[in-house]
Design a protein around this motif. Structure first.
Motif, PDB file in Angstrom:
ATOM      1  N   LYS A  60       3.718  -2.443   6.146  1.00 17.03           N
ATOM      2  CA  LYS A  60       3.175  -3.591   6.881  1.00 17.03           C
ATOM      3  C   LYS A  60       4.239  -4.681   6.903  1.00 17.03           C
ATOM      4  N   ASP A  61       4.383  -5.359   8.053  1.00 21.81           N
ATOM      5  CA  ASP A  61       5.312  -6.473   8.196  1.00 21.81           C
ATOM      6  C   ASP A  61       4.551  -7.793   8.137  1.00 21.81           C
ATOM      7  N   VAL A  62       5.145  -8.772   7.477  1.00 18.49           N
ATOM      8  CA  VAL A  62       4.572 -10.109   7.385  1.00 18.49           C
ATOM      9  C   VAL A  62       5.700 -11.119   7.634  1.00 18.49           C
ATOM     10  N   MET A  63       5.463 -12.061   8.544  1.00 21.54           N
ATOM     11  CA  MET A  63       6.436 -13.126   8.812  1.00 21.54           C
ATOM     12  C   MET A  63       6.252 -14.234   7.782  1.00 21.54           C
ATOM     13  N   VAL A  64       7.386 -14.751   7.285  1.00 21.49           N
ATOM     14  CA  VAL A  64       7.389 -15.872   6.347  1.00 21.49           C
ATOM     15  C   VAL A  64       8.035 -17.058   7.049  1.00 21.49           C
ATOM     16  N   ILE A 157       9.154  -9.930   5.959  1.00 21.75           N
ATOM     17  CA  ILE A 157       9.141  -9.037   4.802  1.00 21.75           C
ATOM     18  C   ILE A 157       8.359  -7.792   5.183  1.00 21.75           C
ATOM     19  N   LYS A 158       8.888  -6.660   4.774  1.00 20.66           N
ATOM     20  CA  LYS A 158       8.218  -5.378   4.983  1.00 20.66           C
ATOM     21  C   LYS A 158       7.712  -4.925   3.620  1.00 20.66           C
ATOM     22  N   LEU A 159       6.412  -4.645   3.540  1.00 21.47           N
ATOM     23  CA  LEU A 159       5.765  -4.186   2.314  1.00 21.47           C
ATOM     24  C   LEU A 159       5.531  -2.685   2.443  1.00 21.47           C
ATOM     25  N   ILE A 160       6.149  -1.911   1.549  1.00 28.37           N
ATOM     26  CA  ILE A 160       6.103  -0.450   1.643  1.00 28.37           C
ATOM     27  C   ILE A 160       5.509   0.125   0.362  1.00 28.37           C
ATOM     28  N   PRO A 161       4.279   0.645   0.414  1.00 29.04           N
ATOM     29  CA  PRO A 161       3.717   1.294  -0.772  1.00 29.04           C
ATOM     30  C   PRO A 161       4.392   2.650  -1.003  1.00 29.04           C
TER      31      PRO A 161
END
Length: 189
Positions: A60-64, A157-161
């Motif tokens: 999932k990508d999240v903009m900061v 930021i890319k969150l990778i489980p």
């Protein structure tokens, strides 16, 4: 001489990754593009890639976005429960890989660098378009060998489980995986 300002900006709680942000800062403000991020239920069909005993799941990508009232050098640090080598834990046995990319300061693209120095913000590696963050590491904008000052900083930021085989295959019921991430903004004039 530069003066550092340490601001605890918000805490992210990940419940199968629930991601919430709340700014608690007087001078600078941090915002995320999504107040909640959930990966939902993981299934074997969701596996994107495998390596040894680890299964990478969809990211999932999240903009900061960070705003400060005057131009400063900004570094955003992540703090979380970690395993060997500082890897962010996702549940008891799995990991959450955090990458940062697409750095923009005051409308101009820049490379990113990693820092572990919370006193002087000294960079720990060469500038790159994308970096991986571990516990107690921060992201900072650099152009060549220079820090970049500005009022507005944004990046993705890319969150990778990355799920351990034992957690994926030996769970007979529903198991919630979570990570608690705290983000700390340090600035340098």
């Amino acid at each position: 001489m530069s003066k550092l300002h340490k601001k605890l900006l918000h805490t992210l709680t990940c419940l199968t990754l629930l991601f919430s942000a709340q700014a608690i800062c007087e001078e600078c403000h941090v915002a995320f593009s999504q107040p909640n991020v959930s990966f939902g239920k993981f299934r074997q069909d969701d596996i994107v890639a495998s390596q040894k005993n680890w299964q990478r799941m969809p990211a999932k990508d999240v903009m900061v976005n960070v705003y400060c009232p005057k131009p400063v050098v900004m570094a955003l640090f992540v703090q979380a429960a970690s395993g060997p080598g500082g890897a962010v834990l996702f549940g008891d046995e799995s990991r959450l890989v955090i990458s940062a990319y697409n750095m923009v300061i005051d409308g101009h693209s820049h490379n990113l660098s990693k820092t572990t120095d919370q006193a002087n913000l000294a960079y720990a590696d060469n500038p790159a378009a994308k970096i991986l963050l571990k516990n107690n590491e921060g992201v900072i904008a650099r152009e060549n060998m220079n820090y970049v000052r500005g009022k507005n900083m944004s990046f993705t930021i890319k969150l990778i489980p990355v799920i351990n085989n034992s957690q994926l295959r030996h769970t007979s019921d529903i198991t919630e995986l979570e990570s608690h991430l705290s983000w700390v903004l340090l600035t340098k004039e």
